[in-house]
Design an enzyme around this catalytic site. Structure first.
Site, PDB file in Angstrom:
ATOM      1  N   ASP A  98      14.273  46.684  -2.797  1.00 48.93           N
ATOM      2  CA  ASP A  98      13.763  47.837  -2.249  1.00 48.93           C
ATOM      3  C   ASP A  98      13.337  48.629  -1.817  1.00 48.93           C
ATOM      4  OD1 ASP A  98      12.271  45.962  -1.264  1.00 48.93           O
ATOM      5  OD2 ASP A  98      10.230  46.518  -0.972  1.00 48.93           O
ATOM      6  N   GLU A 102      10.522  44.104  -0.978  1.00 52.24           N
ATOM      7  CA  GLU A 102      10.332  43.823   0.706  1.00 52.24           C
ATOM      8  C   GLU A 102       9.232  44.782   1.541  1.00 52.24           C
ATOM      9  OE1 GLU A 102      10.838  43.846   4.624  1.00 52.24           O
ATOM     10  OE2 GLU A 102      11.758  44.821   3.803  1.00 52.24           O
TER      11      GLU A 102
END
Length: 434
Positions: free
Chosen positions: A104, A170
């Protein structure tokens, strides 16, 4: 005669097993990494130009899954919404090991000036925001994709199985989501069928390019989000005694939190950071509002100490509010657990990383860091080690280079081959263990 044949067969089997267990030469790995380096660099730049926020990594996951399938791996998609799991089974039976990368990006306006800088946008908290890989996850994805290609090319020499975990979200659970990427992937079977014996991961950070550093036990802090809601009584700014001033209460709360951390925690035993980062109250300069909302982060390395500090903060903030005639609600939500590197694996890993990075470039006893990582949740299920790669720009003092999450964060692409190599050698050497 039958006994003699059986003994001969057993001897041949053992000899074959020994041959399969022979270490892949580091020179073989070096050559394979160099061959695919142009691909790895191209992936990194493509991913950097097309960043996606947590649980929205649809394009990213597609790029990863297509690559793993092309390598002949078993691929599962949609594990933890947008997560991808690839399984490489070696030509011979053996252990199981996992390697992980996060996918991400962040709601950050990039200011690196790179020719492949992001101009992407995404939806965050109901607004359209700029999106950028301001934490280096594009590097991580490209490195692990490269490692998968190198290891797939060595399949005939591998005894065992390698699980590649490409994880979404994350940076924490997006608003409205109860769990972040690691916890959700675990819940949905990322570490099952096959179950790895150990897991390894890496992160690019400011540091001399080519260096690797980590520590056994507590390496990266546990991270909690703290929210404080204050309720008072609205009044005219010229008549504060006619109401209950939550702005004054908020100021006292911030001071109380800072004092609690500085005066009730022994800094020589465990690092602790407790920060109030947002204070929201009021709409007009001459009206004292009836409510205020504060939020912040708590970073700790010891569960018992963390729980005690949370209890003290809850009690103290309640007393501060009560003294003014206000009320307070205090809540804490964990974003990431403590990154706890397995002691035995940490000691075993040091020479493997030295084989990858070279003598003098690995520090297995670096100080702990108060930033957090949800790799920690994988470590709660199986033993694991998380390590950092120094990736400051050439000629820039690491202490002065832009940190992760900065609009100027620009990790050095020269460390891409090292990241691929550490992944590959970690997996190979783990599977080659007797």
């Amino acid at each position: 005669m039958r006994r003699l044949l059986a003994a001969s067969t057993l001897a041949l089997t053992l000899a074959a097993g020994a041959a399969h267990a022979q270490a892949v030469p580091v020179e073989t790995v070096d050559a394979a990494v160099q061959r695919i380096l142009p691909e790895v660099t191209a992936w990194r730049r493509d991913l950097h130009q097309h960043p996606e926020l947590g649980f929205a990594e649809t394009r990213t996951a597609g790029v990863v899954a297509d690559h793993l399938r092309a390598l002949g791996l078993e691929v599962r998609t949609g594990v933890g919404k947008t997560g991808v799991v690839g399984v490489l089974r070696g030509a011979h039976p053996g252990r199981v090991v996992a390697l992980r990368a996060d996918m991400d990006a962040l709601p950050v306006q990039e200011a690196t000036g790179l020719p492949f800088a992001s101009t992407a946008t995404g939806a965050y908290m109901g607004a359209t925001v700029p999106v950028a890989h301001a934490c280096g996850h594009d590097m991580h994805i490209a490195m692990l994709m490269g490692a998968a290609e190198v290891l797939a090319g060595l399949k005939d020499q591998i005894s065992g199985t390698i699980v590649f975990v490409f994880q979404p979200a994350e940076e924490g659970a997006p608003p409205g989501e109860p769990k972040g990427g690691a916890a959700l992937m675990i819940e949905e079977g990322a570490l099952a069928n096959p179950k790895p014996e150990a897991i390894f991961g890496l992160h690019v950070v400011p540091g001399r390019p080519g260096t690797v550093f980590y520590r056994p036990e507590g390496f990266m802090a546990a991270s909690d989000r703290v929210d404080i809601s204050l309720k008072g009584k609205q009044t005219h700014g010229a008549w504060p005694w006619r109401g209950v001033d939550v702005v004054a209460v908020a100021a006292q709360v911030v001071d109380t939190v800072n004092t609690l951390t500085a005066r009730t925690v022994d800094p020589t035993t465990t690092p602790t950071v407790f920060t109030i980062a947002t204070v929201n109250a009021g709409v007009r300069y001459n009206i004292i509002p009836d409510s205020a909302a504060l939020s912040g982060t708590l970073r700790t390395f010891d569960v018992t100490q963390r729980d005690a500090l949370v209890a003290r903060a809850n009690s103290a903030i309640g007393h501060v509010a009560e003294a003014y005639g206000a009320t307070a609600e205090f809540s804490v939500k964990q974003n990431a657990a403590l990154v706890f590197n397995d002691v035995g694996l940490s000691a075993w890993l040091a020479p493997v990383l030295t084989e990858a990075a070279g003598q003098g470039n690995v520090n297995p006893a670096t100080p702990p860091t108060t930033v957090a990582e949800d790799f920690s949740y994988f470590q709660q299920v199986i033993p694991g080690v998380f390590y950092h790669l120094g990736a400051s720009p050439d000629g820039v003092d690491p202490s002065q280079s832009a940190p992760n999450h900065s609009p100027e964060f620009s990790p050095n692409e020269k460390v891409l081959p090292l990241g691929v190599k550490t992944h590959v050698l970690t997996a190979l050497r783990f599977l080659e263990r007797p």
